[in-house]
Motif scaffolding. Sequence first.
Motif, short mmCIF file in Angstrom:
data_model
loop_
_atom_site.label_atom_id
_atom_site.label_comp_id
_atom_site.label_asym_id
_atom_site.label_seq_id
_atom_site.Cartn_x
_atom_site.Cartn_y
_atom_site.Cartn_z
N VAL A 151 0.86 -1.18 0.00
CA VAL A 151 0.00 0.00 0.00
C VAL A 151 0.90 1.23 0.00
O VAL A 151 1.55 1.52 1.02
CB VAL A 151 -0.93 0.03 1.22
CG1 VAL A 151 -1.81 1.29 1.20
CG2 VAL A 151 -1.79 -1.22 1.27
N GLN B 2 2.11 5.30 -0.14
CA GLN B 2 1.66 6.48 0.60
C GLN B 2 0.60 7.22 -0.20
O GLN B 2 -0.36 7.73 0.35
CB GLN B 2 2.85 7.39 0.88
CG GLN B 2 2.53 8.59 1.71
CD GLN B 2 3.76 9.45 1.99
OE1 GLN B 2 3.72 10.65 1.79
NE2 GLN B 2 4.83 8.82 2.42
N LYS B 3 0.77 7.29 -1.50
CA LYS B 3 -0.22 7.94 -2.36
C LYS B 3 -0.03 7.41 -3.77
O LYS B 3 0.98 6.76 -4.09
CB LYS B 3 -0.07 9.46 -2.34
CG LYS B 3 1.31 9.96 -2.74
CD LYS B 3 1.40 11.46 -2.59
CE LYS B 3 2.81 11.94 -2.92
NZ LYS B 3 2.95 13.41 -2.76
N GLN C 97 -7.03 5.81 0.43
CA GLN C 97 -6.12 4.91 1.12
C GLN C 97 -6.75 3.54 1.33
O GLN C 97 -6.10 2.51 1.20
CB GLN C 97 -5.69 5.50 2.47
CG GLN C 97 -4.62 6.57 2.34
CD GLN C 97 -3.44 6.11 1.51
OE1 GLN C 97 -3.29 6.54 0.35
NE2 GLN C 97 -2.60 5.25 2.03
N ARG C 98 -8.03 3.50 1.59
CA ARG C 98 -8.73 2.21 1.76
C ARG C 98 -8.88 1.49 0.42
O ARG C 98 -8.84 0.26 0.37
CB ARG C 98 -10.08 2.43 2.44
CG ARG C 98 -9.90 2.85 3.89
CD ARG C 98 -11.22 3.09 4.60
NE ARG C 98 -10.99 3.67 5.92
CZ ARG C 98 -11.41 3.14 7.06
NH1 ARG C 98 -12.07 2.00 7.07
NH2 ARG C 98 -11.18 3.74 8.21
N LEU D 103 -6.62 1.69 -1.95
CA LEU D 103 -5.28 1.13 -2.16
C LEU D 103 -5.08 -0.11 -1.28
O LEU D 103 -4.42 -1.08 -1.69
CB LEU D 103 -4.21 2.18 -1.85
CG LEU D 103 -4.15 3.37 -2.82
CD1 LEU D 103 -3.20 4.44 -2.29
CD2 LEU D 103 -3.71 2.91 -4.20
N LEU E 38 2.87 -1.26 4.32
CA LEU E 38 2.25 0.05 4.15
C LEU E 38 3.27 1.14 4.46
O LEU E 38 3.90 1.12 5.52
CB LEU E 38 1.04 0.21 5.06
CG LEU E 38 -0.05 -0.86 4.96
CD1 LEU E 38 0.10 -1.90 6.07
CD2 LEU E 38 -1.45 -0.23 5.04
N PRO F 33 0.72 5.19 5.60
CA PRO F 33 -0.58 5.13 4.92
C PRO F 33 -1.57 6.20 5.33
O PRO F 33 -2.57 6.40 4.64
CB PRO F 33 -1.10 3.75 5.31
CG PRO F 33 -0.48 3.47 6.63
CD PRO F 33 0.89 4.07 6.55
N THR F 34 -1.33 6.92 6.43
CA THR F 34 -2.33 7.88 6.88
C THR F 34 -1.88 9.33 6.70
O THR F 34 -2.43 10.24 7.31
CB THR F 34 -2.69 7.65 8.36
OG1 THR F 34 -1.52 7.82 9.17
CG2 THR F 34 -3.25 6.26 8.57
N GLU G 16 -6.72 8.65 11.18
CA GLU G 16 -5.58 7.77 11.41
C GLU G 16 -5.98 6.58 12.28
O GLU G 16 -5.72 5.42 11.95
CB GLU G 16 -4.46 8.54 12.12
CG GLU G 16 -3.79 9.61 11.29
CD GLU G 16 -2.84 10.44 12.14
OE1 GLU G 16 -2.70 10.15 13.35
OE2 GLU G 16 -2.25 11.38 11.60
N PHE H 277 -8.12 4.11 10.46
CA PHE H 277 -7.40 3.31 9.48
C PHE H 277 -6.61 2.21 10.17
O PHE H 277 -6.59 1.06 9.72
CB PHE H 277 -6.47 4.17 8.63
CG PHE H 277 -5.85 3.44 7.48
CD1 PHE H 277 -6.52 3.32 6.27
CD2 PHE H 277 -4.59 2.86 7.59
CE1 PHE H 277 -5.95 2.63 5.20
CE2 PHE H 277 -4.02 2.17 6.53
CZ PHE H 277 -4.70 2.06 5.33
N SER I 228 5.58 4.54 9.68
CA SER I 228 4.68 5.59 10.12
C SER I 228 5.41 6.74 10.78
O SER I 228 6.46 6.56 11.39
CB SER I 228 3.64 5.03 11.09
OG SER I 228 2.70 6.03 11.43
#
Length: 243
Positions: free
Chosen positions: A71, A73-74, A126-127, A129, A143, A146-147, A155, A158, A177
């Motif tokens: 997953v 980051q973007k 994000q969900r 992905l 990941l 991811p947030t 956050e 998620f 993170s």
Amino acid sequence: MNLLTLSDVTVRAGGSLILDRISLSIDPGEIVTIVGPNGSGKTTLMRTILGAMPVSGGTITTRPGLTIGYVPQKLPLDGSLPLTVARFLALPHRHSPKKIAGALKLAGLPDIGDRQLSALSGGQMQRALLARALLSEPDLLILDEPTTGLDQQGEAGFYRRIEMVRDKRGCAVLMVSHDLHVVMAASDRVICLNGHVCCHGTPASVASAPEYRALFGHGTGGALALYRHDHDHEHHGHSHSHD
């Protein structure tokens, strides 16, 4: 057998030492989070594990047949591209509508397959992905921050979803993170990185470690309480203490 083991992994880029003798392992079904300040090598570590960056020394060993779901980051997308969520999830490999619907439901986005990808909020993206990564039925879900861009409630929501995915699918999770506060409560183990492994262990042991506090200070307690309060409220209909 460990899903993934790094032994004295060293990474150099442009003559600079980025990662210095990193050793860690991921066991089946556990949630491991990598935290560290900016420039600590967190993303480099993820790229190295994913095979996108060569090691300069040490070894990375994976369990035979290991399947990894990633997953990012973007995802840079042309906002004008007409692409539904379901069509996006079917690229580049086709999946049955039932499997796509199941992945979306597990990721917390039921009944959203017909919506345009460009219309999703940051949290919904994000969900989506996450759902895409789940389609490979991974043994290990990776990941990378991811947030990013979500508020604290987003956050926490998620990370609760990630816990749910682990519980339902039995996959291990490795996260990078910057969200020190809420992420600590979602993890079985935390690894503090600053070019090397500063400290590692349970969230409580890392949060109290001198090496961690030297990097981040003491400011995680209140938000940890917020996460736990929300978590208890959501799952049990009432809250316990703010410990």
